[in-house]
Design an enzyme around this catalytic site. Structure first.
Site, PDB file in Angstrom:
ATOM      1  N   ARG A  93       0.915  -1.264   0.171  1.00 34.30           N
ATOM      2  CA  ARG A  93       0.149  -0.109  -0.157  1.00 34.30           C
ATOM      3  C   ARG A  93       0.710   1.382  -0.011  1.00 34.30           C
ATOM      4  O   ARG A  93       1.796   1.153   0.753  1.00 34.30           O
ATOM      5  CB  ARG A  93      -0.900  -0.095   1.268  1.00 34.30           C
ATOM      6  CG  ARG A  93      -1.937   1.304   1.136  1.00 34.30           C
ATOM      7  CD  ARG A  93      -2.665   1.066   2.652  1.00 34.30           C
ATOM      8  NE  ARG A  93      -3.522   2.364   2.868  1.00 34.30           N
ATOM      9  CZ  ARG A  93      -4.017   2.736   3.749  1.00 34.30           C
ATOM     10  NH1 ARG A  93      -3.981   1.924   4.755  1.00 34.30           N
ATOM     11  NH2 ARG A  93      -4.772   3.852   3.702  1.00 34.30           N
ATOM     12  N   HIS A  94       0.377   2.315  -0.685  1.00 35.25           N
ATOM     13  CA  HIS A  94       1.086   3.642  -0.728  1.00 35.25           C
ATOM     14  C   HIS A  94       1.766   3.927   0.734  1.00 35.25           C
ATOM     15  O   HIS A  94       0.758   3.699   1.572  1.00 35.25           O
ATOM     16  CB  HIS A  94       0.707   4.321  -1.754  1.00 35.25           C
ATOM     17  CG  HIS A  94      -0.953   4.962  -0.792  1.00 35.25           C
ATOM     18  ND1 HIS A  94      -0.839   5.987   0.296  1.00 35.25           N
ATOM     19  CD2 HIS A  94      -2.262   4.517  -1.130  1.00 35.25           C
ATOM     20  CE1 HIS A  94      -2.302   5.801   0.540  1.00 35.25           C
ATOM     21  NE2 HIS A  94      -3.052   5.106  -0.300  1.00 35.25           N
ATOM     22  N   GLY A  95       2.507   4.552   0.966  1.00 34.23           N
ATOM     23  CA  GLY A  95       2.762   5.368   2.193  1.00 34.23           C
ATOM     24  C   GLY A  95       1.703   6.433   2.535  1.00 34.23           C
ATOM     25  O   GLY A  95       0.952   6.860   1.916  1.00 34.23           O
ATOM     26  N   GLU A  96       1.920   7.075   3.801  1.00 34.01           N
ATOM     27  CA  GLU A  96       0.830   7.790   4.512  1.00 34.01           C
ATOM     28  C   GLU A  96       1.024   9.143   3.802  1.00 34.01           C
ATOM     29  O   GLU A  96       1.855   9.544   3.149  1.00 34.01           O
ATOM     30  CB  GLU A  96       1.293   8.016   5.920  1.00 34.01           C
ATOM     31  CG  GLU A  96       0.193   8.821   6.559  1.00 34.01           C
ATOM     32  CD  GLU A  96       0.642   9.209   7.864  1.00 34.01           C
ATOM     33  OE1 GLU A  96       0.142   8.474   8.996  1.00 34.01           O
ATOM     34  OE2 GLU A  96       1.554  10.339   8.289  1.00 34.01           O
ATOM     35  N   THR A  97      -0.475   9.838   3.650  1.00 37.36           N
ATOM     36  CA  THR A  97      -0.446  10.950   3.152  1.00 37.36           C
ATOM     37  C   THR A  97      -1.062  11.988   4.258  1.00 37.36           C
ATOM     38  O   THR A  97      -1.475  11.253   5.210  1.00 37.36           O
ATOM     39  CB  THR A  97      -1.567  11.181   1.834  1.00 37.36           C
ATOM     40  OG1 THR A  97      -2.782  10.727   2.395  1.00 37.36           O
ATOM     41  CG2 THR A  97      -1.028  10.041   0.795  1.00 37.36           C
ATOM     42  N   ASP A  98      -1.228  13.130   4.097  1.00 41.93           N
ATOM     43  CA  ASP A  98      -1.712  14.091   5.178  1.00 41.93           C
ATOM     44  C   ASP A  98      -3.071  13.630   5.233  1.00 41.93           C
ATOM     45  O   ASP A  98      -3.863  13.590   6.385  1.00 41.93           O
ATOM     46  CB  ASP A  98      -1.479  15.557   4.826  1.00 41.93           C
ATOM     47  CG  ASP A  98      -0.138  16.197   4.948  1.00 41.93           C
ATOM     48  OD1 ASP A  98       0.711  15.354   5.930  1.00 41.93           O
ATOM     49  OD2 ASP A  98       0.223  17.180   4.558  1.00 41.93           O
ATOM     50  N   HIS A 120      -3.383   0.499  -3.302  1.00 45.76           N
ATOM     51  CA  HIS A 120      -4.354   1.302  -2.386  1.00 45.76           C
ATOM     52  C   HIS A 120      -5.000   0.153  -1.256  1.00 45.76           C
ATOM     53  O   HIS A 120      -5.369  -0.852  -1.660  1.00 45.76           O
ATOM     54  CB  HIS A 120      -5.380   2.134  -2.959  1.00 45.76           C
ATOM     55  CG  HIS A 120      -4.883   2.951  -4.103  1.00 45.76           C
ATOM     56  ND1 HIS A 120      -4.283   4.145  -3.744  1.00 45.76           N
ATOM     57  CD2 HIS A 120      -4.533   2.865  -5.287  1.00 45.76           C
ATOM     58  CE1 HIS A 120      -3.935   4.814  -5.043  1.00 45.76           C
ATOM     59  NE2 HIS A 120      -4.108   4.086  -5.853  1.00 45.76           N
ATOM     60  N   ASN A 125      -4.515  10.561   4.844  1.00 49.33           N
ATOM     61  CA  ASN A 125      -4.508   9.506   5.807  1.00 49.33           C
ATOM     62  C   ASN A 125      -4.357   9.605   7.215  1.00 49.33           C
ATOM     63  O   ASN A 125      -5.011   9.409   8.266  1.00 49.33           O
ATOM     64  CB  ASN A 125      -3.430   8.484   5.524  1.00 49.33           C
ATOM     65  CG  ASN A 125      -3.314   7.887   4.231  1.00 49.33           C
ATOM     66  OD1 ASN A 125      -2.585   7.749   3.548  1.00 49.33           O
ATOM     67  ND2 ASN A 125      -4.644   7.439   3.697  1.00 49.33           N
ATOM     68  N   ARG A 129       0.533   8.980  -5.099  1.00 45.27           N
ATOM     69  CA  ARG A 129       1.205   8.444  -3.892  1.00 45.27           C
ATOM     70  C   ARG A 129       1.629   7.076  -4.242  1.00 45.27           C
ATOM     71  O   ARG A 129       2.690   6.743  -3.654  1.00 45.27           O
ATOM     72  CB  ARG A 129      -0.034   8.503  -2.933  1.00 45.27           C
ATOM     73  CG  ARG A 129      -1.250   7.812  -3.130  1.00 45.27           C
ATOM     74  CD  ARG A 129      -2.545   8.211  -2.132  1.00 45.27           C
ATOM     75  NE  ARG A 129      -3.714   7.568  -2.417  1.00 45.27           N
ATOM     76  CZ  ARG A 129      -4.822   8.128  -2.935  1.00 45.27           C
ATOM     77  NH1 ARG A 129      -4.677   9.392  -3.726  1.00 45.27           N
ATOM     78  NH2 ARG A 129      -5.876   7.588  -3.167  1.00 45.27           N
ATOM     79  N   GLU A 189      -7.588   3.497  -6.758  1.00 45.62           N
ATOM     80  CA  GLU A 189      -8.283   3.170  -5.609  1.00 45.62           C
ATOM     81  C   GLU A 189      -9.989   3.343  -5.859  1.00 45.62           C
ATOM     82  O   GLU A 189     -10.169   4.380  -7.158  1.00 45.62           O
ATOM     83  CB  GLU A 189      -8.124   4.180  -4.525  1.00 45.62           C
ATOM     84  CG  GLU A 189      -8.886   4.136  -3.121  1.00 45.62           C
ATOM     85  CD  GLU A 189      -8.548   2.838  -2.525  1.00 45.62           C
ATOM     86  OE1 GLU A 189      -8.860   1.881  -3.177  1.00 45.62           O
ATOM     87  OE2 GLU A 189      -8.035   2.689  -1.504  1.00 45.62           O
TER      88      GLU A 189
END
Length: 196
Positions: free
Chosen positions: A12-17, A156, A19, A66, A93
């Site tokens: 899964r993609h890394g964290e975003t703001d 995702h 998230n 992302r 996603e």
């Protein structure tokens, strides 16, 4: 699905703001934050610990920012060309439609009846203008059939849930709520899965 299917290393993609804030991203193109970039590199290191010859794997990602950032960072962490992978539009996603950008708390306050409908059947419910997990699974299932070798997939949380239902027999009720971790590798192999 037979045991001869290729192994999938799902990341899964890394964290975003978003998230971090608990916002529904869906198909909004939000970049990684600082922690998300670290998680992407960590996923690359975990993958190297799992597979002796990472250069022999196929690599495919969702075309969203992302996921592309995550793929480039994890490939760099493994000493591979950061741009040498393919994109597949089917891996985007699921869309939450009118709910994208909202938190679940905001959705429940704004549209309590619709939020309750989704809670009763997360797998089959499509938000206004959005997709259900069932619709997403129909979209991504052909990708699974197309795989010819062990493959790293960067996508995702919703896509991971669809993969688990389609490949491992996870019930749709469980798959809709399962946690999909960032910075780890979800190994899907012989109709089972494990986190590394």
């Amino acid at each position: 699905m037979s045991d001869s299917r290729p192994t999938i290393y799902f990341i899964r993609h890394g964290e975003t703001d978003w998230n971090l804030e608990g916002r529904l991203q869906g198909q909004k193109d939000i970049p990684l934050n600082d922690l998300g970039r670290v998680q992407a590199e960590e996923a690359g290191r975990r993958l190297m610990g799992l597979v002796p010859h990472v250069e022999d794997l196929a690599y495919v990602a969702s075309p969203m920012t992302r996921t592309r950032e995550t793929m480039a960072l994890l490939r760099t962490a493994m000493g591979l060309d950061p741009e040498s992978y393919r994109l597949d539009e089917r891996l985007v996603e699921l869309t939450f439609g009118d709910w994208e950008g909202l938190t679940w708390k905001e959705v429940r306050k704004k549209e309590p009846q619709l939020a309750a409908l989704r809670e009763r059947d997360k797998w089959n419910y499509a938000p206004p203008g959005g997709e259900s997990y069932a619709m997403l699974t129909a979209r991504v299932r052909p990708i699974l059939d197309d795989l010819t070798r062990d493959t790293v997939v960067v996508a995702h949380g919703g896509v991971a849930r669809a993969f688990l239902a389609a490949t491992c027999g996870v019930s749709t009720r469980d798959a809709a709520s399962i946690d999909i971790w960032q910075g780890k590798v979800l190994v899907i192999q012989r109709r089972s899965y494990r986190w590394v």
